[in-house]
Motif scaffolding. Structure first.
Motif, PDB file in Angstrom:
ATOM      1  N   GLY A 142      16.597  -1.576 -13.603  1.00  0.00           N
ATOM      2  CA  GLY A 142      17.523  -2.053 -12.585  1.00  0.00           C
ATOM      3  C   GLY A 142      17.933  -0.861 -11.740  1.00  0.00           C
ATOM      4  N   ALA A 143      16.951  -0.198 -11.166  1.00  0.00           N
ATOM      5  CA  ALA A 143      17.168   1.085 -10.481  1.00  0.00           C
ATOM      6  C   ALA A 143      17.908   0.961  -9.154  1.00  0.00           C
ATOM      7  CB  ALA A 143      15.828   1.785 -10.257  1.00  0.00           C
ATOM      8  N   TYR A 144      17.964  -0.249  -8.600  1.00  0.00           N
ATOM      9  CA  TYR A 144      18.600  -0.489  -7.303  1.00  0.00           C
ATOM     10  C   TYR A 144      17.932   0.406  -6.263  1.00  0.00           C
ATOM     11  CZ  TYR A 144      22.375  -0.973  -3.818  1.00  0.00           C
ATOM     12  OH  TYR A 144      23.095  -1.180  -2.673  1.00  0.00           O
ATOM     13  N   VAL A 145      18.653   1.312  -5.598  1.00  0.00           N
ATOM     14  CA  VAL A 145      18.052   2.167  -4.573  1.00  0.00           C
ATOM     15  C   VAL A 145      17.829   3.595  -5.058  1.00  0.00           C
ATOM     16  CG1 VAL A 145      18.923   0.765  -2.669  1.00  0.00           C
ATOM     17  CG2 VAL A 145      20.272   2.720  -3.492  1.00  0.00           C
TER      18      VAL A 145
ATOM     19  N   ASN B 103      15.399  -3.688  -2.424  1.00  0.00           N
ATOM     20  CA  ASN B 103      15.864  -2.505  -3.144  1.00  0.00           C
ATOM     21  C   ASN B 103      14.699  -1.575  -3.480  1.00  0.00           C
ATOM     22  OD1 ASN B 103      18.385  -3.684  -3.070  1.00  0.00           O
ATOM     23  ND2 ASN B 103      18.360  -4.317  -5.200  1.00  0.00           N
ATOM     24  N   TYR B 104      13.562  -2.151  -3.875  1.00  0.00           N
ATOM     25  CA  TYR B 104      12.372  -1.360  -4.215  1.00  0.00           C
ATOM     26  C   TYR B 104      11.943  -0.502  -3.029  1.00  0.00           C
ATOM     27  CZ  TYR B 104       7.592  -0.133  -5.409  1.00  0.00           C
ATOM     28  OH  TYR B 104       6.439   0.562  -5.655  1.00  0.00           O
ATOM     29  N   ASP B 105      11.903  -1.078  -1.835  1.00  0.00           N
ATOM     30  CA  ASP B 105      11.496  -0.316  -0.652  1.00  0.00           C
ATOM     31  C   ASP B 105      12.434   0.858  -0.393  1.00  0.00           C
ATOM     32  OD1 ASP B 105       9.344  -2.018  -0.274  1.00  0.00           O
ATOM     33  OD2 ASP B 105      10.333  -3.191   1.314  1.00  0.00           O
ATOM     34  N   GLU B 106      13.729   0.620  -0.544  1.00  0.00           N
ATOM     35  CA  GLU B 106      14.702   1.701  -0.344  1.00  0.00           C
ATOM     36  C   GLU B 106      14.596   2.744  -1.459  1.00  0.00           C
ATOM     37  OE1 GLU B 106      19.367   2.108   0.933  1.00  0.00           O
ATOM     38  OE2 GLU B 106      18.367   0.168   1.128  1.00  0.00           O
ATOM     39  N   LEU B 107      14.363   2.291  -2.687  1.00  0.00           N
ATOM     40  CA  LEU B 107      14.141   3.204  -3.817  1.00  0.00           C
ATOM     41  C   LEU B 107      12.930   4.101  -3.536  1.00  0.00           C
ATOM     42  CD1 LEU B 107      14.460   4.181  -6.797  1.00  0.00           C
ATOM     43  CD2 LEU B 107      13.154   2.140  -7.459  1.00  0.00           C
ATOM     44  N   ALA B 108      11.822   3.489  -3.125  1.00  0.00           N
ATOM     45  CA  ALA B 108      10.605   4.252  -2.820  1.00  0.00           C
ATOM     46  C   ALA B 108      10.865   5.274  -1.716  1.00  0.00           C
ATOM     47  CB  ALA B 108       9.476   3.308  -2.419  1.00  0.00           C
TER      48      ALA B 108
END
Length: 140
Positions: free
Chosen positions: A14-17, A43-48
């Protein structure tokens, strides 16, 4: 802050960003690994982006959720607070549909499937924040 995580493997479920992902990446140092799990596409795109922006080469991000086992689920996302979501079995979410919530089909798998046969290292520490789905992750 006092934990010695150098060289360890951390699962950020649940890494969020990536706020905790970035913290753990620095704490495990170059000899450690952080595996960040985030099924919400936004959220995945922002995390990446954050992982790339911070040049974190000891982080692996996975666009999947963890749970009891391998299945397709619907992640119903709140339009006002896109970090929040609810999981439902199958591909079509019915919860939170009022008020313009959207549903996204996601893959859910268990940690056991990921670590056997040695696809990912076993974690030394797990950070778990999955909006009420924690028991399913722990059972998996």
């Amino acid at each position: 802050m006092k934990l010695d995580l150098q060289g360890k493997t951390v699962f950020d479920v649940g890494a969020y960003v990536g706020v905790f992902t970035m913290f753990f990446a620095r704490a495990v140092a170059r000899t450690g690994r952080v595996i960040a799990f985030e099924p919400n596409p936004r959220n995945y795109d922002e995390l990446a982006h954050n992982v790339k922006l911070n040049d974190l080469d000891n982080v692996t991000i996975m666009k999947i959720g963890l749970g009891r086992g391998k299945e397709q689920m619907a992640l119903v996302v709140d339009p006002i607070f896109p970090a929040r979501g609810t999981l439902e079995k199958g591909r079509k979410g019915r919860l939170l549909r009022k008020g313009g919530a959207r549903s996204v089909a996601i893959e859910v798998t268990s940690r056991y499937i990921l670590t056997s046969p040695i696809k990912q290292p076993r974690p030394d520490l797990v950070k778990l924040d999955v909006e009420g789905f924690e028991m399913d992750v722990l059972h998996g």
